[in-house]
Structure formats: structure tokens, C-alpha cells
Design an enzyme around this catalytic site. Structure first.
Site, short mmCIF file in Angstrom:
data_model
loop_
_atom_site.label_atom_id
_atom_site.label_comp_id
_atom_site.label_asym_id
_atom_site.label_seq_id
_atom_site.Cartn_x
_atom_site.Cartn_y
_atom_site.Cartn_z
N ASP A 1 0.90 -1.33 -0.07
CA ASP A 1 0.06 0.00 -0.10
C ASP A 1 0.94 1.31 -0.06
OD1 ASP A 1 -2.10 -1.63 0.25
OD2 ASP A 1 -2.65 -1.38 2.32
P1 NAP Z 1 1.03 -3.97 3.04
O1 NAP Z 1 0.01 -3.11 2.35
O2 NAP Z 1 0.18 -4.64 4.28
O3 NAP Z 1 1.55 -4.95 2.26
C1 NAP Z 1 2.64 -6.00 2.80
C2 NAP Z 1 3.02 -7.03 1.59
O4 NAP Z 1 3.75 -7.92 2.19
C3 NAP Z 1 1.68 -7.67 0.96
O5 NAP Z 1 1.18 -7.47 -0.17
C4 NAP Z 1 2.38 -9.30 1.13
O6 NAP Z 1 2.12 -9.71 -0.18
C5 NAP Z 1 3.90 -9.13 1.49
N1 NAP Z 1 4.46 -10.04 2.27
C6 NAP Z 1 3.89 -10.73 3.34
N2 NAP Z 1 4.67 -11.49 3.95
C7 NAP Z 1 5.80 -11.53 3.16
C8 NAP Z 1 7.14 -12.19 3.27
N3 NAP Z 1 7.36 -13.04 4.35
N4 NAP Z 1 7.96 -11.98 2.26
C9 NAP Z 1 7.54 -11.07 1.49
N5 NAP Z 1 6.45 -10.47 1.17
C10 NAP Z 1 5.66 -10.53 2.39
O7 NAP Z 1 2.20 -3.39 3.99
P2 NAP Z 1 2.89 -1.85 3.82
O8 NAP Z 1 3.09 -1.65 2.52
O9 NAP Z 1 4.04 -1.91 4.91
O10 NAP Z 1 1.64 -0.89 4.35
C11 NAP Z 1 1.13 -0.91 5.51
C12 NAP Z 1 -0.39 -0.76 5.71
O11 NAP Z 1 -0.79 -1.21 7.05
C13 NAP Z 1 -0.62 0.55 5.20
O12 NAP Z 1 -2.07 0.23 4.29
C14 NAP Z 1 -1.21 1.18 6.30
O13 NAP Z 1 -2.04 2.15 6.34
C15 NAP Z 1 -1.59 0.24 7.22
N6 NAP Z 1 -1.59 0.05 8.69
C16 NAP Z 1 -0.26 0.48 9.35
C17 NAP Z 1 -0.24 0.87 10.72
C18 NAP Z 1 1.20 1.48 11.16
O14 NAP Z 1 0.97 2.20 12.43
N7 NAP Z 1 2.12 1.22 10.69
C19 NAP Z 1 -1.38 0.77 11.39
C20 NAP Z 1 -2.49 0.09 10.91
C21 NAP Z 1 -2.56 -0.09 9.62
P3 NAP Z 1 2.43 -11.54 -0.48
O15 NAP Z 1 1.29 -12.23 0.13
O16 NAP Z 1 2.08 -11.47 -1.81
O17 NAP Z 1 3.87 -11.90 -0.03
#
Ligand code: NAP
Length: 457
Positions: free
Chosen positions: A384
Site C-alpha cells: 500500500d
Molecule cells: P501492506 O500493504 O500490508 O503489504 C504487505 C505486503 O507484504 C503484502 O502485499 C504481502 O504480499 C507481502 N508479504 C507478506 N509476507 C511476506 C514475506 N514473508 N515475504 C515477502 N513479502 C511478504 O504493507 P505496507 O506497504 O507496509 O503498508 C502498511 C499498511 O498497513 C498500510 O495500508 C497502512 O495504512 C496499514 N496500517 C499501518 C499501521 C502502522 O501504524 N504502521 C497501522 C494500521 C494499519 P504477498 O502476500 O504476495 O507476499
């Protein structure tokens, strides 16, 4: 008289240390120092309190200190970085339980003799406390996958919750005027507990970090109310600091995700994902050797860590790759998105654990102007936070969320296991762009192979 004077001085020192500790936490570089200052403040506050003249026996206090310290130390040493959110949730529940029990004990001491001011303080204390205990326990259960992480709802839930809340507040107001109604006091606690359960059950596991920072804020307010009830200044100051910093953090997290607090608390997030149009095109798969050559001969590489890096526990391996590239003269920078991962500062904590130098970390606003001059962006388990739809498609559920603009770099390499979506549940057009190569596999395994291949390139 003298011990009273000493206690007040200890409380002033403790409060000052809390304030400086909190200030330290506002920057990754000073965060460790901030934690130490806050911990020292807590020690001073505890020592000061132990000198209170009303303490009749130290036996149970010492038992409590020993048991608490033992549990706390085991938790700190054993719980992995990835399980920190649920660890925080259970600690919050215990903190709120302590505040609620103090409130109940004070009520039992005062009963009908309580004045309306003290009853108001006690009421706030047990209300915030019970809501926090229940909400934090549900957050813990969801994050630990003891119960389903998806929103648990029933028809008319919001209306039921509002009615329940209003009724509970009604009891609270009646108690201010007649504090002696013991049954109603305990009914109020029970209803507040039920409200806490129903407030958090409809929220998805992935939104728990925002909920927890809100619960943190409630726990702080419960402590501040305890301070008013007990006429204890350090509790008032520390509780207020906790309450408001928790609240500000929740707002900042919502802002960084471009979502409103109402949407997090009452919206079924990801619902719009199904309506997203399918993206035409294919994802171009690349091999470890292709990527190794690209990286080895690049001038500047930007690494974008995300949630997948944390789940793969690949922080040490990514540092190894960066060091291998740096030995070859490549400039390596880490781009840190404020909500990458699942808790505030998640990537900072993870990379600090692997001793990645702080000077290599760049915040979103610092790195974006450099993306055009970057040869290769390596997106590791992030989705994301690099989705260009957030910038380009006003209809996207994440429209307006700031992103790291990796699509502006010359080449993009994405390390992920397969075609899984990110937290928002939407597809990412970045993966279909001609300058994006997909290196499928667990992030840690792919990075290990890349380190070897770059060494041989
Ligand atoms: P993300 O959008 O959740 O994407 C994570 C990606 O990691 C997934 O598409 C997944 O694809 C891949 N993945 C998972 N396990 C893996 C592994 N072992 N090896 C390689 N790839 C792996 O993560 P992000 O870009 O960090 O974004 C964070 C999201 O969380 C945002 O939407 C944010 O708004 C939300 N959020 C963040 C917080 C905070 O405080 N940081 C709090 C609440 C919500 P595959 O399944 O294809 O591997």
C-alpha cells in the site's frame, strides 16, 4: 510532614523525566534515551510513593513488585518484535485493571460519604478503566489470532452501542448525586466493560494499532482520574500526558493513512476493495541474477521496507545486502513510510534492531524528491505504501494517502511471496508497470540469495 515534602519533590522530578522522555520519543535518534528517562521517572515515582505515611505493611507491595517485575522482564526478553502490538495490548489491559481496582477500593472506602467531586473522579476512572480492559483484551485476542481478526458485527450494532453508552453515562450521573447506590456502581462497571467489548469487536485486526493507541489514551485518562480521586499529582500529570499523547498518535496514524477516526472505528475498511476495477496487463517476473546485476551496477538504490519485511524477519539480511552494495560503491538509502508495517515506527524499530545506521533512513518527504535520480528501488514486503493509485486515482479507497513514489525511479524491484494484496485489500498497479520486476519468494530467502548473487556479480 517531611516524607510528604520528599514525595512531592520526587513526583515533580518524575513528571519532568516523563515529559523529557516523551519528547525524546518524538525522534528515532533520541527514542532510546527517551525510554530510559521515562523508565527512570517511573522508578522515582514508585520510590516516592513507597514513602507514603499511609502504607501500613510492605509485604503485599513487595510481592506485587516481585511478581510484576518477573512477568515484565520475561515478556520483554521473550516476546518477539512482531508480537509487540499484542504485548502492548495485554499490558494496557493490566494497567487499566490496576486503575479500575484502585477506583473500586476507593469507592468501598468512601461509599455514601463520597463527595460529588470524588465520585466524579472515581466514575471516570472506572469507566475509562473498564472500557480499556475489555477493548484491550479483544485487541489482544484478535492480534494473537485467538479470535477471528475480521470485523464481528451484528445488525443495529452502532445504535445498540450508543444506547448502551448513554445508559451507562446516565447511571454515572445518578451516582454523582447519590454515591451510596452500590449496586448501580457495579452495574456501571459491568456495562462499561460490555461497551468496551462491543466497541472493539467490529474493528478489523489490522486496524488494531489505531485502536490500541486510543485505548492507551483511555488508560491514561483513567490514571489521571485516579490522580484526582487520590489527590496524587504524578498520576494526574502522567495520566494526562499518556491520555493526550495516545490521542494525538491515533490522529496522526489516521492522517498518515488518509482515513478518519470514524472510518477506523465504525467503517468496514476494505469494503470498497471489491469494487476496484481489475488491472490489465501482467506482472513481469525477474530472477535473482537479473536483479543482482541491476543492483551491483547501480549508482543509487532506495530500499522500501514494509510489513512483509517484518513478517519475514528479514531486517538483518536487508542490512547485509545494503552493506554488500555499499562495498561496491553503490549509494543505498532506506525510505521509511510513516505507516509502513503495522505499528507506528515499526520499520524504525525493526531496522534499528539490525543496526542499520540511522543516517541511512529517509522519511517520505526527504526521499520522494530523489526518486527520479534513483536507479533501482527495491520494495521489500511493502504494498500500500508504494501504491501509485493513492496519488493518481481519486476513486481509490486509499486516495490521498501519501506514498513513496518508487514508480518515478528508473527500475523497481518488488520482493513479495506472490500476488497477495496489502492491508487495504486492493490491487497495486505498480506491479504491472513495464519498469517493475517481481522477485517472488519469502523476503528473507530472496534477500539471502541476492546477497550471494551480488557478491558474485
Ligand atoms: P501492506 O500493504 O500490508 O503489504 C504487505 C505486503 O507484504 C503484502 O502485499 C504481502 O504480499 C507481502 N508479504 C507478506 N509476507 C511476506 C514475506 N514473508 N515475504 C515477502 N513479502 C511478504 O504493507 P505496507 O506497504 O507496509 O503498508 C502498511 C499498511 O498497513 C498500510 O495500508 C497502512 O495504512 C496499514 N496500517 C499501518 C499501521 C502502522 O501504524 N504502521 C497501522 C494500521 C494499519 P504477498 O502476500 O504476495 O507476499
Amino acid at each position: 510532614m517531611e516524607s510528604k515534602y520528599f514525595i512531592e519533590v520526587a513526583y515533580i522530578i518524575a513528571s519532568t523525566l516523563f515529559i523529557f522522555g516523551l519528547k525524546g520519543l518524538s525522534h528515532p535518534k533520541s527514542a532510546r534515551n527517551g525510554m530510559n528517562l521515562a523508565a527512570m521517572g517511573m522508578l522515582v515515582a514508585v520510590v516516592g510513593t513507597l514513602l507514603h505515611h499511609e502504607i501500613v505493611s510492605y509485604v503485599w507491595i513487595i510481592v506485587g513488585l516481585l511478581v510484576g517485575s518477573l512477568i515484565g522482564s520475561v515478556m520483554a526478553l521473550k516476546v518477539s518484535m512482531n508480537a509487540l502490538p499484542q504485548r502492548q495490548a495485554i499490558s494496557l489491559a493490566f494497567g487499566a485493571l490496576a486503575a479500575t481496582l484502585v477506583g473500586v477500593a476507593e469507592y468501598m472506602r468512601g461509599g455514601a460519604e463520597l463527595g460529588s467531586f470524588k465520585m466524579t473522579a472515581l466514575g471516570f476512572e472506572v469507566l475509562f478503566g473498564s472500557i480499556t480492559i475489555a477493548g484491550s483484551l479483544i485487541a489482544f485476542a484478535k492480534l494473537q489470532e485467538l479470535i477471528r481478526g475480521t470485523p464481528l458485527t451484528f445488525k443495529g450494532q452502532n445504535i445498540f452501542n450508543i444506547a448502551l453508552f448513554t445508559f451507562t453515562i446516565g447511571i454515572f450521573i445518578s451516582l454523582i448525586f447519590s454515591p451510596g447506590n452500590e449496586i448501580m456502581f457495579y452495574v456501571m462497571i459491568g456495562l462499561a466493560f460490555l461497551f468496551g467489548l462491543l466497541l472493539v469487536l467490529p474493528i478489523g485486526a489490522a486496524d488494531m494499532p489505531v485502536v490500541m493507541s486510543l485505548m492507551n489514551s483511555y488508560a491514561g485518562l483513567a490514571s489521571a482520574a485516579t490522580g484526582f480521586a487520590l489527590k496524587n499529582n504524578v498520576l494526574i500529570i502522567a495520566g494526562t500526558l499518556d491520555g493526550f499523547s495516545g490521542f494525538i498518535l491515533s490522529i496522526l496514524m489516521c492522517k498518515a493513512m488518509n482515513r478518519s477516526m470514524t472510518n477506523v472505528l465504525f467503517g468496514a475498511f476494505g469494503g470498497a476493495a471489491e469494487e476496484q476495477q481489475a488491472i490489465e496487463g501482467v506482472q513481469r517476473e525477474v530472477t535473482v541474477d537479473d536483479v543482482a546485476v541491476q543492483l551491483a551496477y547501480a549508482r543509487q538504490v532506495v530500499i522500501v521496507p514494509g510489513y512483509g519485511l517484518a513478517t519475514a524477519q528479514a531486517q538483518h539480511t536487508v542490512r547485509e545486502l545494503a552493506e554488500t552494495l555499499e562495498h561496491r560503491g553503490v549509494i543505498v538509502k532506506y525510505a521509511i513510510h510513516p505507516v509502513a508495517g503495522r505499528m507506528p515506527g515499526h520499520m524504525n524499530v525493526l531496522l534499528a534492531e539490525a543496526n542499520v545506521p540511522y543516517s541511512s533512513l529517509y522519511e517520505l518527504e526527504q526521499i520522494n524528491p530523489e526518486m527520479g535520480a534513483t536507479d533501482v528501488s527495491v520494495v521489500i514486503g511493502a504494498n500500500d505504501v508504494v501504491n501509485p493509485d493513492a496519488r493518481d486515482n481519486p476513486k481509490s479507497p486509499i486516495a490521498g494517502m501519501p506514498i513513496i513514489e518508487v514508480d518515478k525511479s528508473k527500475q523497481v524491484i518488488v520482493l513479495k511471496r506472490g500476488k497477495g494484496r496489502g492491508f487495504s485489500g486492493i490491487e497495486n498497479p505498480l506491479f504491472f508497470k513495464p519498469n517493475t520486476g517481481m522477485l517472488y519468494g519469502d523476503a528473507k530467502a530472496s534477500l539471502s540469495k541476492l546477497v550471494q548473487a551480488v557478491q558474485q556479480a
